[in-house]
Each structure stands twice: as C-alpha cells, then as structure tokens.
Design a protein around this motif. Sequence first.
Motif, PDB file in Angstrom:
ATOM      1  N   ASP A  16      60.485  75.316   2.918  1.00 14.55           N
ATOM      2  CA  ASP A  16      59.662  74.109   3.001  1.00 14.55           C
ATOM      3  C   ASP A  16      60.115  73.027   2.026  1.00 14.55           C
ATOM      4  N   TYR A  17      61.266  73.248   1.379  1.00 16.42           N
ATOM      5  CA  TYR A  17      61.808  72.264   0.445  1.00 16.42           C
ATOM      6  C   TYR A  17      63.033  71.546   1.025  1.00 16.42           C
ATOM      7  N   PHE A  18      63.371  71.821   2.268  1.00 15.39           N
ATOM      8  CA  PHE A  18      64.496  71.101   2.857  1.00 15.39           C
ATOM      9  C   PHE A  18      64.311  70.969   4.362  1.00 15.39           C
ATOM     10  N   GLU A  19      64.952  69.955   4.898  1.00 16.50           N
ATOM     11  CA  GLU A  19      65.037  69.748   6.344  1.00 16.50           C
ATOM     12  C   GLU A  19      66.510  69.628   6.702  1.00 16.50           C
ATOM     13  N   ILE A  20      66.821  69.908   7.963  1.00 22.67           N
ATOM     14  CA  ILE A  20      68.190  69.755   8.432  1.00 22.67           C
ATOM     15  C   ILE A  20      68.185  68.805   9.618  1.00 22.67           C
ATOM     16  N   ILE A  21      69.015  67.773   9.520  1.00 22.85           N
ATOM     17  CA  ILE A  21      69.160  66.825  10.622  1.00 22.85           C
ATOM     18  C   ILE A  21      70.551  66.997  11.211  1.00 22.85           C
ATOM     19  N   ASN A  29      64.272  80.655  17.132  1.00 28.68           N
ATOM     20  CA  ASN A  29      63.999  82.097  17.229  1.00 28.68           C
ATOM     21  C   ASN A  29      64.802  82.871  16.195  1.00 28.68           C
ATOM     22  N   ASN A  30      64.642  82.487  14.934  1.00 25.95           N
ATOM     23  CA  ASN A  30      65.481  83.116  13.907  1.00 25.95           C
ATOM     24  C   ASN A  30      64.876  84.371  13.308  1.00 25.95           C
ATOM     25  N   GLY A  31      63.634  84.683  13.624  1.00 27.83           N
ATOM     26  CA  GLY A  31      63.035  85.922  13.139  1.00 27.83           C
ATOM     27  C   GLY A  31      62.605  85.892  11.691  1.00 27.83           C
ATOM     28  N   THR A  32      62.804  84.769  11.009  1.00 30.60           N
ATOM     29  CA  THR A  32      62.362  84.636   9.624  1.00 30.60           C
ATOM     30  C   THR A  32      61.417  83.437   9.549  1.00 30.60           C
ATOM     31  N   SER A  33      61.232  82.913   8.350  1.00 28.24           N
ATOM     32  CA  SER A  33      60.366  81.745   8.198  1.00 28.24           C
ATOM     33  C   SER A  33      60.974  80.556   8.936  1.00 28.24           C
ATOM     34  N   PRO A  34      60.152  79.711   9.532  1.00 29.44           N
ATOM     35  CA  PRO A  34      60.672  78.590  10.328  1.00 29.44           C
ATOM     36  C   PRO A  34      61.458  77.597   9.481  1.00 29.44           C
ATOM     37  N   ILE A  35      62.497  77.027  10.084  1.00 31.23           N
ATOM     38  CA  ILE A  35      63.317  76.026   9.414  1.00 31.23           C
ATOM     39  C   ILE A  35      62.995  74.657   9.998  1.00 31.23           C
ATOM     40  N   ASP A  36      62.783  73.703   9.122  1.00 29.86           N
ATOM     41  CA  ASP A  36      62.483  72.333   9.539  1.00 29.86           C
ATOM     42  C   ASP A  36      63.792  71.664   9.954  1.00 29.86           C
ATOM     43  N   PHE A  37      63.987  71.512  11.242  1.00 28.70           N
ATOM     44  CA  PHE A  37      65.219  70.890  11.700  1.00 28.70           C
ATOM     45  C   PHE A  37      64.935  70.029  12.922  1.00 28.70           C
ATOM     46  N   LYS A  38      65.862  69.126  13.175  1.00 26.90           N
ATOM     47  CA  LYS A  38      65.821  68.346  14.407  1.00 26.90           C
ATOM     48  C   LYS A  38      67.233  67.961  14.795  1.00 26.90           C
ATOM     49  N   ILE A  39      67.388  67.676  16.070  1.00 30.43           N
ATOM     50  CA  ILE A  39      68.679  67.257  16.609  1.00 30.43           C
ATOM     51  C   ILE A  39      68.510  65.843  17.148  1.00 30.43           C
ATOM     52  N   HIS A  45      65.170  79.315 -12.301  1.00 31.01           N
ATOM     53  CA  HIS A  45      64.437  78.076 -12.520  1.00 31.01           C
ATOM     54  C   HIS A  45      63.506  77.840 -11.339  1.00 31.01           C
ATOM     55  N   LYS A  46      62.527  77.004 -11.546  1.00 32.16           N
ATOM     56  CA  LYS A  46      61.597  76.676 -10.472  1.00 32.16           C
ATOM     57  C   LYS A  46      62.146  75.486  -9.692  1.00 32.16           C
ATOM     58  N   PRO A  47      62.362  75.626  -8.381  1.00 32.00           N
ATOM     59  CA  PRO A  47      62.907  74.512  -7.598  1.00 32.00           C
ATOM     60  C   PRO A  47      61.895  73.378  -7.486  1.00 32.00           C
ATOM     61  N   ILE A  48      62.405  72.147  -7.617  1.00 35.99           N
ATOM     62  CA  ILE A  48      61.524  70.989  -7.485  1.00 35.99           C
ATOM     63  C   ILE A  48      62.096  69.941  -6.528  1.00 35.99           C
ATOM     64  N   THR A  49      63.387  69.992  -6.253  1.00 33.05           N
ATOM     65  CA  THR A  49      64.032  68.954  -5.442  1.00 33.05           C
ATOM     66  C   THR A  49      63.909  69.276  -3.958  1.00 33.05           C
ATOM     67  N   ARG A  50      63.596  68.259  -3.179  1.00 38.65           N
ATOM     68  CA  ARG A  50      63.555  68.413  -1.725  1.00 38.65           C
ATOM     69  C   ARG A  50      64.772  67.693  -1.127  1.00 38.65           C
ATOM     70  N   PHE A  51      65.411  68.357  -0.177  1.00 35.99           N
ATOM     71  CA  PHE A  51      66.677  67.878   0.358  1.00 35.99           C
ATOM     72  C   PHE A  51      66.584  67.601   1.859  1.00 35.99           C
ATOM     73  N   SER A  52      67.285  66.564   2.283  1.00 41.03           N
ATOM     74  CA  SER A  52      67.548  66.319   3.698  1.00 41.03           C
ATOM     75  C   SER A  52      69.028  66.603   3.930  1.00 41.03           C
ATOM     76  N   ILE A  53      69.313  67.677   4.649  1.00 38.75           N
ATOM     77  CA  ILE A  53      70.697  68.088   4.914  1.00 38.75           C
ATOM     78  C   ILE A  53      71.151  67.460   6.230  1.00 38.75           C
ATOM     79  N   ILE A  54      72.287  66.795   6.189  1.00 38.59           N
ATOM     80  CA  ILE A  54      72.803  66.100   7.371  1.00 38.59           C
ATOM     81  C   ILE A  54      74.083  66.779   7.848  1.00 38.59           C
ATOM     82  N   ILE A  55      74.089  67.162   9.133  1.00 41.45           N
ATOM     83  CA  ILE A  55      75.246  67.845   9.706  1.00 41.45           C
ATOM     84  C   ILE A  55      75.620  67.197  11.031  1.00 41.45           C
ATOM     85  N   PRO A  56      76.596  66.292  11.029  1.00 37.89           N
ATOM     86  CA  PRO A  56      77.087  65.755  12.314  1.00 37.89           C
ATOM     87  C   PRO A  56      77.901  66.830  13.038  1.00 37.89           C
TER      88      PRO A  56
END
Length: 379
Positions: A70-75, A95-105, A36-47
Amino acid sequence: MIFIFICIGITLIYVVLIANFSLGFDRIKTFELSQHKPITRFSIIIPFRNEEKMLPTLLESILNLTYPKDYFEIIFVDDDSDDTSVQMLNSTLINNGTSPIDFKIVKNIKSSNSPKKDAISLAISQAKYDWIVTTDADGILPKYWLDSFDAFIQKQEPDFIAAPITYANSQGFLQNFQLSDVLSLQGATIGGFGIKRPFLCNGANLAYKKELFKTLNGFQGNSEIASGDDVFLLEKATEQSSNKVHYLKCQGAVVSTFALTSWSDLIEQRVRWAAKSSAYKNWFGKLVGLIVLSQNALLVSCVLLAAIGIMKPLHLLIIFLIKFCIDFLLIYKAANFFNQKHHLKYYFLSSFLYPFFSVLVTFLAVFKGFKWKDRSYKK
C-alpha cells in the motif's frame, strides 16, 4: 615522431580520466540497508512494447518486493503492443494470490519523437505519489529495491537518485563482452558521482521527485531525441541543484536485465546509446566521450600502422597494455561491487575487440539511423 607524441598525449589523458573515475568510485561509499520504518510512497513507471517474453520475470520480481504494497503503485504504459503483454499483466497482477498490487495500464499518447519520454510524462501526470521510480519491462527488481530507495531518501534527503544496473546470467563471450562494457559504464557512472561530475545514469533504475520533474519542465528541450530520458534529466537536475543529485551505491538496489543474444542487436543498441551523445549539454560528458573515442581510435590506427610496418609493434603493445591495465582497475572495482568478478575471465579477449567495436558504433551513430522497438529513427 609527432605521431608518437600524439599517442603519448592521448594515452596519458585517458589514464588520468580513468584513474579519477577509479578514485571517485571509492569515494561513493556502499549504502548498507538496515531495519527502518518505511515512510516514502512511490509511483513506479514501466513503459512497455511487446514484452510478453520478458514480463514474466519482471512480474515475478514485483510480486517478491518486500516493501508494503500500500506504499507504492505501478503505472504500466502500453506503447502500441500487439502481443499478449496487456493480458499477461492483468492476469498475473490481479490473480497473484498475495496482497493486491495497486497498478494500472494506460495507453501511451505520442506527442514527440520519443515514445518512451511520452510514456513517462503521461504516467507522471497520473501518478499519485511524490516519488517517481522508473524501470524497464525487461528488468529484474531485487526484493529490497524500494526499501533501499526509502532508506536512502530518509538519510540523504535527495531530489534525484541514480541507482545501479547490471546484466544477469551472462553466458558465453558475446554476453560477457556486454557485461564488461556495462561494468565499465557503471564504474564510470559511479566514479563521475564520486568526483562530483555526474554525467551518466540509467532509466532502468532511476528515482526523482515528481515536483522536480515539473520544475525542470520534464523532457522539454530534448523531446525530439528518441532516447535519453535518463541522462538529459540528470543534466537538468544537476544544473538545478547538484547537491540534491545522488547515487545509491547499494547492492540491495541493483536492477538486473539480460544481455542481448546477437551482435546485430548489440550494435543497434549501442548505436542508439551513442546517437544521443551529440545532444548532451554537459561539457564533461562530451569530454569523456571524446577522450574515450580518441583512445579507442588511436589503438585501431596503431594496429593498422603496425600491420603495414609504419609503427613498431612494441609501441602498439605498450599503448594496449596501459589501456588494458587502467581499464581493468575500474572494471574490477565495479565487478567486485556487483559480485561478478568470476566473469572477468572474458575481459582479456574483450579488451582486444572493444576498440574496433567502439569505433564502428561511433561511425554508425554519426552516419546511420537506428531501430528501436521495431521503429526506425534518423539522426
């Protein structure tokens, strides 16, 4: 004679309850992931708090996610870590060597007795996307994790999704004892959804709309209870709109974690889980807890009475076998779904120990506080 009738009554009620969970388990059909074609964008939360030993496994699983980056971020929310967790997150994800991941701490801001709820609330206030997904820093995410959530959202249009968790690589009796317990909890969780009485979920694998969280006023009303960020939110979501609360029974969505390695840590964890149950508002959840405790306490009492000659050992054996068989039915269904049937060889011995373990945990939860992430909490 009166005691025998009490035994029959409690055991009959217990059998009916677990049998209903078993039927409910089958009513929740396994969700098959398809192209299927992804359409949902997610904010993943990890305390997290001092998780330098567990983070490498989590980070590896994050890097292996197949969902478009580019369909998710990790907080990540740092709850006063004093180890190398923050440095590890930065060095691995930048420095993961693949496509950049949108994350913040972000640094947690404590405003209640529950640092984890504070962390989730803070992250949601900064989340960019409409769907929130929570997991734990000691988890292992399957590569089709977000794909499964997205496909389910497109098909079912839910507001709140509970999803499966289990233990990975369980070795020896202690860890397999925990696995049997978690399989029974997962069986009851899925069964509860199947009979339209959802009462359990796990924050290690949970998704909900950000707007729902705001509509429910987040964790307001239970923010002083240290744990329970998952079940209390489920209760509020179910009360708000039960037809929008779903269970994602999908093997592609199973989040794994690791069983504990000492009995003392296990008891501490289970005491923490049990301590929040007194604050449940869901009458069905409270009833389930009471029935399960009554059955386990009954077996412990019967063992003691049989030992001093007041009760016939045959009666004790009959009650034990009835519980053993009905529990096995539900646990087998869960083990089959999680592809963990080979661990059932430990079930027989675990079933002897569990009633004593359950009663001990309940006693400690009532009369003793607990420790969590090196912090002490009182009831």
